[in-house]
Design a protein around this motif. Structure first.
Motif, PDB file in Angstrom:
ATOM      1  N   LEU A 125       0.836  -1.205   0.000  1.00  0.00           N
ATOM      2  CA  LEU A 125       0.000   0.000   0.000  1.00  0.00           C
ATOM      3  C   LEU A 125       0.869   1.253   0.000  1.00  0.00           C
ATOM      4  O   LEU A 125       1.846   1.341   0.735  1.00  0.00           O
ATOM      5  CB  LEU A 125      -0.855   0.056   1.271  1.00  0.00           C
ATOM      6  CG  LEU A 125      -2.174  -0.710   1.321  1.00  0.00           C
ATOM      7  CD1 LEU A 125      -2.848  -0.435   2.670  1.00  0.00           C
ATOM      8  CD2 LEU A 125      -3.083  -0.304   0.172  1.00  0.00           C
ATOM      9  N   ILE A 126       0.473   2.212  -0.838  1.00  0.00           N
ATOM     10  CA  ILE A 126       1.177   3.491  -0.873  1.00  0.00           C
ATOM     11  C   ILE A 126       0.185   4.614  -0.588  1.00  0.00           C
ATOM     12  O   ILE A 126      -0.828   4.754  -1.284  1.00  0.00           O
ATOM     13  CB  ILE A 126       1.853   3.759  -2.237  1.00  0.00           C
ATOM     14  CG1 ILE A 126       2.715   2.570  -2.670  1.00  0.00           C
ATOM     15  CG2 ILE A 126       2.694   5.033  -2.160  1.00  0.00           C
ATOM     16  CD1 ILE A 126       3.366   2.747  -4.043  1.00  0.00           C
ATOM     17  N   ILE A 127       0.515   5.390   0.433  1.00  0.00           N
ATOM     18  CA  ILE A 127      -0.289   6.557   0.787  1.00  0.00           C
ATOM     19  C   ILE A 127       0.493   7.785   0.337  1.00  0.00           C
ATOM     20  O   ILE A 127       1.704   7.858   0.532  1.00  0.00           O
ATOM     21  CB  ILE A 127      -0.521   6.626   2.314  1.00  0.00           C
ATOM     22  CG1 ILE A 127      -1.079   5.294   2.841  1.00  0.00           C
ATOM     23  CG2 ILE A 127      -1.453   7.783   2.677  1.00  0.00           C
ATOM     24  CD1 ILE A 127      -1.138   5.189   4.367  1.00  0.00           C
ATOM     25  N   ALA A 128      -0.191   8.752  -0.289  1.00  0.00           N
ATOM     26  CA  ALA A 128       0.483   9.979  -0.715  1.00  0.00           C
ATOM     27  C   ALA A 128      -0.026  11.151   0.123  1.00  0.00           C
ATOM     28  O   ALA A 128      -1.241  11.343   0.254  1.00  0.00           O
ATOM     29  CB  ALA A 128       0.228  10.238  -2.198  1.00  0.00           C
ATOM     30  N   ASP A 129       0.920  11.900   0.716  1.00  0.00           N
ATOM     31  CA  ASP A 129       0.557  13.107   1.458  1.00  0.00           C
ATOM     32  C   ASP A 129       0.142  14.187   0.457  1.00  0.00           C
ATOM     33  O   ASP A 129       0.814  14.389  -0.552  1.00  0.00           O
ATOM     34  CB  ASP A 129       1.760  13.580   2.274  1.00  0.00           C
ATOM     35  CG  ASP A 129       1.434  14.776   3.157  1.00  0.00           C
ATOM     36  OD1 ASP A 129       0.972  14.554   4.293  1.00  0.00           O
ATOM     37  OD2 ASP A 129       1.648  15.917   2.708  1.00  0.00           O
ATOM     38  N   VAL A 130      -0.972  14.872   0.748  1.00  0.00           N
ATOM     39  CA  VAL A 130      -1.461  15.931  -0.134  1.00  0.00           C
ATOM     40  C   VAL A 130      -1.362  17.271   0.580  1.00  0.00           C
ATOM     41  O   VAL A 130      -2.148  17.564   1.476  1.00  0.00           O
ATOM     42  CB  VAL A 130      -2.934  15.693  -0.550  1.00  0.00           C
ATOM     43  CG1 VAL A 130      -3.384  16.777  -1.530  1.00  0.00           C
ATOM     44  CG2 VAL A 130      -3.117  14.307  -1.151  1.00  0.00           C
ATOM     45  N   CYS A 131      -0.353  18.055   0.208  1.00  0.00           N
ATOM     46  CA  CYS A 131      -0.231  19.408   0.737  1.00  0.00           C
ATOM     47  C   CYS A 131       0.628  20.209  -0.237  1.00  0.00           C
ATOM     48  O   CYS A 131       1.261  19.637  -1.120  1.00  0.00           O
ATOM     49  CB  CYS A 131       0.393  19.423   2.134  1.00  0.00           C
ATOM     50  SG  CYS A 131       0.057  20.976   3.002  1.00  0.00           S
ATOM     51  N   LEU A 132       0.637  21.517  -0.048  1.00  0.00           N
ATOM     52  CA  LEU A 132       1.413  22.347  -0.971  1.00  0.00           C
ATOM     53  C   LEU A 132       2.718  22.849  -0.361  1.00  0.00           C
ATOM     54  O   LEU A 132       3.587  23.341  -1.083  1.00  0.00           O
ATOM     55  CB  LEU A 132       0.575  23.553  -1.428  1.00  0.00           C
ATOM     56  CG  LEU A 132      -0.729  23.231  -2.172  1.00  0.00           C
ATOM     57  CD1 LEU A 132      -1.410  24.527  -2.611  1.00  0.00           C
ATOM     58  CD2 LEU A 132      -0.478  22.319  -3.364  1.00  0.00           C
ATOM     59  N   CYS A 133       2.876  22.714   0.976  1.00  0.00           N
ATOM     60  CA  CYS A 133       3.978  23.436   1.636  1.00  0.00           C
ATOM     61  C   CYS A 133       5.372  22.990   1.188  1.00  0.00           C
ATOM     62  O   CYS A 133       6.313  23.777   1.238  1.00  0.00           O
ATOM     63  CB  CYS A 133       3.846  23.394   3.144  1.00  0.00           C
ATOM     64  SG  CYS A 133       3.688  21.749   3.846  1.00  0.00           S
ATOM     65  N   GLU A 134       5.534  21.744   0.745  1.00  0.00           N
ATOM     66  CA  GLU A 134       6.854  21.338   0.249  1.00  0.00           C
ATOM     67  C   GLU A 134       7.102  21.870  -1.168  1.00  0.00           C
ATOM     68  O   GLU A 134       8.217  21.810  -1.665  1.00  0.00           O
ATOM     69  CB  GLU A 134       6.984  19.811   0.216  1.00  0.00           C
ATOM     70  CG  GLU A 134       7.026  19.154   1.578  1.00  0.00           C
ATOM     71  CD  GLU A 134       5.782  18.316   1.826  1.00  0.00           C
ATOM     72  OE1 GLU A 134       5.698  17.202   1.298  1.00  0.00           O
ATOM     73  OE2 GLU A 134       4.882  18.801   2.522  1.00  0.00           O
ATOM     74  N   ALA A 169      -1.162   8.317 -10.778  1.00  0.00           N
ATOM     75  CA  ALA A 169       0.204   7.780 -10.838  1.00  0.00           C
ATOM     76  C   ALA A 169       0.384   6.507 -10.006  1.00  0.00           C
ATOM     77  O   ALA A 169       1.435   5.874 -10.081  1.00  0.00           O
ATOM     78  CB  ALA A 169       1.197   8.855 -10.378  1.00  0.00           C
ATOM     79  N   GLY A 170      -0.628   6.141  -9.214  1.00  0.00           N
ATOM     80  CA  GLY A 170      -0.517   4.863  -8.519  1.00  0.00           C
ATOM     81  C   GLY A 170      -0.735   4.873  -7.016  1.00  0.00           C
ATOM     82  O   GLY A 170      -0.563   3.839  -6.361  1.00  0.00           O
ATOM     83  N   ALA A 171      -1.117   6.019  -6.428  1.00  0.00           N
ATOM     84  CA  ALA A 171      -1.361   6.040  -4.979  1.00  0.00           C
ATOM     85  C   ALA A 171      -2.624   5.249  -4.639  1.00  0.00           C
ATOM     86  O   ALA A 171      -3.621   5.341  -5.347  1.00  0.00           O
ATOM     87  CB  ALA A 171      -1.510   7.485  -4.492  1.00  0.00           C
ATOM     88  N   ASP A 172      -2.565   4.479  -3.559  1.00  0.00           N
ATOM     89  CA  ASP A 172      -3.733   3.713  -3.114  1.00  0.00           C
ATOM     90  C   ASP A 172      -4.652   4.562  -2.255  1.00  0.00           C
ATOM     91  O   ASP A 172      -5.868   4.362  -2.236  1.00  0.00           O
ATOM     92  CB  ASP A 172      -3.283   2.508  -2.272  1.00  0.00           C
ATOM     93  CG  ASP A 172      -2.482   1.521  -3.064  1.00  0.00           C
ATOM     94  OD1 ASP A 172      -3.045   0.927  -3.994  1.00  0.00           O
ATOM     95  OD2 ASP A 172      -1.280   1.355  -2.777  1.00  0.00           O
ATOM     96  N   ILE A 173      -4.043   5.449  -1.473  1.00  0.00           N
ATOM     97  CA  ILE A 173      -4.782   6.289  -0.525  1.00  0.00           C
ATOM     98  C   ILE A 173      -4.174   7.682  -0.602  1.00  0.00           C
ATOM     99  O   ILE A 173      -2.947   7.816  -0.718  1.00  0.00           O
ATOM    100  CB  ILE A 173      -4.623   5.753   0.923  1.00  0.00           C
ATOM    101  CG1 ILE A 173      -5.205   4.342   1.058  1.00  0.00           C
ATOM    102  CG2 ILE A 173      -5.267   6.691   1.943  1.00  0.00           C
ATOM    103  CD1 ILE A 173      -4.987   3.697   2.432  1.00  0.00           C
ATOM    104  N   VAL A 174      -5.012   8.722  -0.541  1.00  0.00           N
ATOM    105  CA  VAL A 174      -4.474  10.083  -0.460  1.00  0.00           C
ATOM    106  C   VAL A 174      -4.740  10.640   0.936  1.00  0.00           C
ATOM    107  O   VAL A 174      -5.780  10.365   1.543  1.00  0.00           O
ATOM    108  CB  VAL A 174      -5.050  11.030  -1.536  1.00  0.00           C
ATOM    109  CG1 VAL A 174      -4.477  10.683  -2.901  1.00  0.00           C
ATOM    110  CG2 VAL A 174      -6.571  11.004  -1.550  1.00  0.00           C
TER     111      VAL A 174
END
Ligand code: PBG
Ligand code: ZN
Length: 340
Positions: A125-134, A169-174
């Motif tokens: 499982l791949i979780i992707a962090d969703v934010c703009l600060c980086e 692109a392939g994330a399972d969870i955001v």
């Protein structure tokens, strides 16, 4: 002279509880243990970098690295081989701008990382962090007005575009972490419109404005250039407000809730578990919590293994289903070696 026995000092004659009966041996303790920590309840955050060409250790987080894209599959494979539940990806882009364009770019660092992991055959499982600060040059989690305040609604589209591109692109969870009002609804709507109705949202629903994120800023390079995050993250003095945040995110379609940080907010974990008994709940054992233990352990002031396993157990006991922790790989190894 013989050593004393219980019959020398029989104690009070009346019936009394003897909790120590069940603590006498390891098998007895195991028999009645109420909670346990296992690798499949741990999520490992990973930093993937477009800036670093070699593996770069984060100075304030010994044992945590910024991974160049080429080597990310190694890190993901280690997590999967250790039996961890998932990895949580953060990106460090080469280019930043006011809108955080690279967060949602099809060839952004996270999108490339996700494709690379899938091409390499990674099936965890791949979780992707969703934010703009980086990704923003100002380091804030949303778009800014001319006076430097964060524009809530204008940021929602950016966050939604980012989430959709990550799932593509392939994330399972955001996992939206920007703490903009309405971000879960905006992301849910955009995912559904793009045909990703089945993709879950792990909301950083109760994310506090915490000093414990300090080492993370060192790791991901997303520190605000001015000001702080107190206009959007939850005030550390507030517990009821955290419950309102969870309720709003549930109404917007969050599949999993989160409390962040962990240790200073165990009351929130417990209250969340009680107020939302039917929702999956994550706790984020954040960078500062990791670094404190590391620093003390390096000085020989704490036993790292015992301290970490006790802390992780505490999160489970408080009501978390899983824990996001930089100690995930260490913990999995210690659990495999563990005899008690
Ligand atoms: C970005 C983000 C942060 C963390 C996770 N996502 C930093 C922040 O909000 O300042 C913190 C994670 C950690 O400290 O381990 N919004
Ligand atoms: Zn942010």
């Amino acid at each position: 002279m013989s050593s004393p026995t219980e019959t020398d000092n029989p104690g009070p004659p009346w019936p009394r509880a003897r909790p120590r009966r069940l603590r006498r041996t390891a098998p007895l303790r195991a028999l009645v243990r109420e909670h346990a920590i296992t690798p499949d309840r741990l999520v490992l955050p990973l930093f993937v970098s477009e800036v670093d060409v070699t593996l770069a250790e984060v100075p304030s987080m010994p044992g945590v690295h910024r991974w160049p894209l080429e080597r990310l599959p190694e890190a993901a494979a280690a997590a999967r081989d250790a039996g961890l539940a998932a990895i949580l990806l953060f990106g460090i882009p080469a280019h930043k701008d006011a809108r955080g364009s690279e967060a949602s770019a099809d060839d952004g660092i996270i999108q490339r990382a996700l494709r690379k992991l899938r091409e390499s055959g990674h099936d965890g499982l791949i979780i992707a962090d969703v934010c703009l600060c980086e990704y923003t040059d100002h380091g804030h989690c949303g778009l800014l007005a001319d006076d430097g305040t964060i524009l809530n609604d204008a940021s929602l589209e950016r966050l939604a575009d980012t989430a959709v591109s990550q799932v593509r692109a392939g994330a399972d969870i955001v996992a939206p972490s920007a703490m903009m009002d309405g971000q879960v609804a905006a992301i849910r709507g955009a995912l559904d419109a793009a045909g990703f109705e089945e993709t879950a949202i792990l909301s950083y629903s109760a994310k506090f404005a915490s000093a414990y994120y300090w080492p993370f800023r060192d790791a991901a390079g997303g520190a605000p250039k001015f000001g702080d995050r107190r206009s959007h993250q939850v005030d550390p003095g507030n517990a009821r407000e955290a419950l309102r945040e969870h309720a709003a995110d549930v109404a917007e379609g969050a599949d999993i809730l989160m409390v962040k940080p962990g240790l200073a907010y165990l009351d929130i974990v417990r209250r969340t578990r009680e107020a939302f008994p039917d929702h999956p709940l994550a706790v984020y054992n954040v960078s500062g919590e990791y670094s404190m233990v590391k620093a003390a352990a390096e000085r020989g002031w704490l036993d790292e293994r015992a301290t970490v396993l006790e802390t992780l157990l505490g999160f489970r006991r408080a009501g978390a289903d899983f824990v996001i922790t930089y100690h995930a790989l260490d913990a999995a190894r210690w659990l495999a070696e563990s005899t008690d």
